[in-house]
Design an enzyme around this catalytic site. Structure first.
Site, short mmCIF file in Angstrom:
data_model
loop_
_atom_site.label_atom_id
_atom_site.label_comp_id
_atom_site.label_asym_id
_atom_site.label_seq_id
_atom_site.Cartn_x
_atom_site.Cartn_y
_atom_site.Cartn_z
CG LEU A 1 -7.39 -11.90 -1.36
CD1 LEU A 1 -6.85 -13.31 -1.52
CD2 LEU A 1 -8.80 -11.81 -1.93
CG ASP B 1 5.85 -11.34 -2.79
OD1 ASP B 1 5.76 -10.28 -2.13
OD2 ASP B 1 6.65 -12.25 -2.51
CE1 TYR C 1 1.02 -1.75 10.68
CE2 TYR C 1 0.36 -0.39 12.56
CZ TYR C 1 0.10 -0.92 11.30
OH TYR C 1 -1.09 -0.63 10.67
CE LYS D 1 1.16 0.88 8.25
NZ LYS D 1 0.79 0.55 6.86
P1 NAD Z 1 -4.74 -7.39 6.57
O1 NAD Z 1 -3.66 -8.01 7.37
O2 NAD Z 1 -6.16 -7.75 6.85
O3 NAD Z 1 -4.49 -7.67 5.01
C1 NAD Z 1 -3.21 -7.54 4.43
C2 NAD Z 1 -3.20 -8.36 3.15
O4 NAD Z 1 -1.89 -8.21 2.59
C3 NAD Z 1 -3.45 -9.85 3.38
O5 NAD Z 1 -4.50 -10.30 2.55
C4 NAD Z 1 -2.12 -10.50 2.99
O6 NAD Z 1 -2.27 -11.75 2.35
C5 NAD Z 1 -1.54 -9.45 2.04
N1 NAD Z 1 -0.09 -9.52 1.95
C6 NAD Z 1 0.82 -9.78 2.93
N2 NAD Z 1 2.07 -9.78 2.42
C7 NAD Z 1 1.96 -9.51 1.10
C8 NAD Z 1 2.89 -9.37 0.04
N3 NAD Z 1 4.21 -9.54 0.24
N4 NAD Z 1 2.43 -9.06 -1.19
C9 NAD Z 1 1.11 -8.91 -1.42
N5 NAD Z 1 0.16 -9.06 -0.46
C10 NAD Z 1 0.59 -9.35 0.80
O7 NAD Z 1 -4.53 -5.81 6.67
P2 NAD Z 1 -5.64 -4.66 6.55
O8 NAD Z 1 -6.26 -4.51 7.89
O9 NAD Z 1 -6.48 -4.87 5.36
O10 NAD Z 1 -4.68 -3.39 6.37
C11 NAD Z 1 -4.30 -2.91 5.11
C12 NAD Z 1 -3.38 -1.71 5.32
O11 NAD Z 1 -4.04 -0.73 6.14
C13 NAD Z 1 -2.07 -2.04 6.05
O12 NAD Z 1 -1.04 -1.24 5.50
C14 NAD Z 1 -2.33 -1.61 7.48
O13 NAD Z 1 -1.14 -1.25 8.14
C15 NAD Z 1 -3.22 -0.41 7.26
N6 NAD Z 1 -4.07 -0.13 8.43
C16 NAD Z 1 -5.04 -1.01 8.82
C17 NAD Z 1 -5.81 -0.74 9.94
C18 NAD Z 1 -6.89 -1.69 10.41
O14 NAD Z 1 -7.43 -1.49 11.51
N7 NAD Z 1 -7.24 -2.71 9.63
C19 NAD Z 1 -5.59 0.45 10.64
C20 NAD Z 1 -4.57 1.30 10.25
C21 NAD Z 1 -3.83 1.01 9.12
C1 AKB Z 2 -3.27 -2.44 14.28
O1 AKB Z 2 -3.83 -2.57 15.40
O2 AKB Z 2 -2.13 -2.83 14.03
C2 AKB Z 2 -4.03 -1.71 13.20
C3 AKB Z 2 -3.70 -0.28 13.23
C4 AKB Z 2 -4.41 0.62 14.13
O3 AKB Z 2 -2.81 0.14 12.53
N1 AKB Z 2 -5.42 -1.97 13.38
#
Ligand code: NAD
Ligand code: AKB
Length: 324
Positions: free
Chosen positions: A10, A53, A142, A146
């Site tokens: 989500l 979860d 973070y 990673k």
């Molecule tokens: P987000 O924060 O929008 O979504 C994370 C989701 O994980 C949320 O819906 C939350 O409810 C769910 N969540 C949290 N704890 C949980 C648990 N214990 N069990 C199950 N679900 C849980 O994050 P996102 O932007 O969609 O990112 C997803 C992944 O991509 C992450 O690992 C993030 O580090 C990585 N990432 C994202 C970006 C970015 O810019 N969005 C960039 C680099 C890496």
């Molecule tokens: C953040 O800013 O934490 C993310 C990422 C680049 O991993 N968007």
């Protein structure tokens, strides 16, 4: 045909990855899961949807067994700013969650996608054209999760033969779901504020240069990497990918091409600025080009044009719904 489970479905990425996977592999084949409990109507609209979860190994085992899962896209995590505000909790969600996913993958022979980040690098990493293989000593919790996650994926691939694949994603810009507590969230906020108020106060300084990508490229990259020929993949931790290297001022200038009166000022948040200053300014993604033909489609100007049109339509629809 594969059965796929998506954790954290989500969030900002999952909200677009799940529909894309369903379009490609069939709606019934892709199980969306998240920690959030949806009302029955919401869960029905997203079906198949399970509350899950990822820090609970029993819930993961049960979901993978029941749905006969072949591949897991493990998105659930805390992002950089949220993680820095709650480091112990971030370790629990980011590390225990990934460990549980890899263990269940070992038990059931699943393929695993792990999203790493530009946050996996630190101040001692070369900041320009950051190589695929280089120093990784991040100074955020973070980033620590990673790097540890990348190493764990490598270990499960070499020790247990698990088909792990990963990307070091840059900041993602999108209009479907709001970003979830990251340092690059400013880029998304700027588009919302440009359309709603014609102005934006940015929490990073004007010249903070970071890699960014439009969500359709990120989604295509994830799906493409998971379908790539395993024999060509030299790296099982995570591939650098990027689409643009930009500052807040660059994005503001691109928005001004469409909204000439758009105004930006700066009120720097020291916590998020310190995080951004520890990350690369631009990644070298030549290994991804070479190994699985990675190629983004959106540069800053194409992203800005598409983002403004689609976000404006979304905001108008939301306003219309509110009126009736
Ligand atoms: P987000 O924060 O929008 O979504 C994370 C989701 O994980 C949320 O819906 C939350 O409810 C769910 N969540 C949290 N704890 C949980 C648990 N214990 N069990 C199950 N679900 C849980 O994050 P996102 O932007 O969609 O990112 C997803 C992944 O991509 C992450 O690992 C993030 O580090 C990585 N990432 C994202 C970006 C970015 O810019 N969005 C960039 C680099 C890496
Ligand atoms: C953040 O800013 O934490 C993310 C990422 C680049 O991993 N968007």
């Amino acid at each position: 045909m594969k059965n796929i489970l998506v954790t954290g479905a989500l969030g900002q990425i999952g909200s677009e990855l799940v529909p894309a996977l369903r379009q490609r592999y069939g709606a019934g084949k892709v199980i969306a899961t998240d920690l959030k409990v949806l009302p029955p109507s919401g869960a029905a609209a997203l079906a198949p949807y399970d509350h899950l979860d990822c820090t609970d190994p029993h819930q993961l085992h049960e979901a993978v067994r029941r749905h006969e899962i072949d591949a897991i896209y493990h998105l659930a995590a805390l992002l950089s700013a949220s993680a820095e505000a709650a480091p112990q909790f971030a370790w629990q969600v980011n590390m225990t969650g990934l460990y549980n996913v890899l263990e269940v993958a070992r038990g059931y022979g699943c393929q695993v996608f792990f999203p790493s980040s530009i946050g996996a690098f630190g101040p001692s990493t070369p900041r320009d054209h950051t190589p695929q293989v280089t120093i990784q000593r991040p100074t955020t919790i973070y980033g620590v999760t990673k790097v540890a996650g990348e190493l764990l994926c490598d270990y499960y691939a070499s020790r247990f033969g698990i088909d792990t694949r990963g990307l070091r994603l840059p900041g993602l810009v999108s209009y479907v779901a709001a970003p979830g507590g990251g340092t690059t969230d400013y880029a998304v906020e700027m588009f919302y504020h440009a359309l709603r108020y014609g102005r934006y106060t940015c929490f990073l300084s004007a010249d903070t240069r970071l890699d960014m990508m439009y969500m359709p490229d990120a989604i295509a990259g994830m799906i493409h990497l998971m379908a790539a020929d395993a024999d060509r993949l030299r790296y099982r931790n995570a591939y650098n990918i990027t689409a643009m290297s930009v500052t807040p001022e660059d994005i503001a200038a691109a928005i001004r091409q469409h909204i000439p009166s758009f105004d930006i000022d700066y009120d720097v948040d020291p916590v998020r600025q310190a995080i951004a200053d520890s990350w690369p300014r631009s990644l070298d993604d030549s290994a991804a080009h070479a190994d699985w033909d990675w190629a983004p489609h959106y540069d800053l100007s194409a992203m800005t044009a598409d983002m403004l049109v689609r976000l404006e339509a979304k905001l108008k629809t939301a306003a219309r719904k509110k009126r009736v």
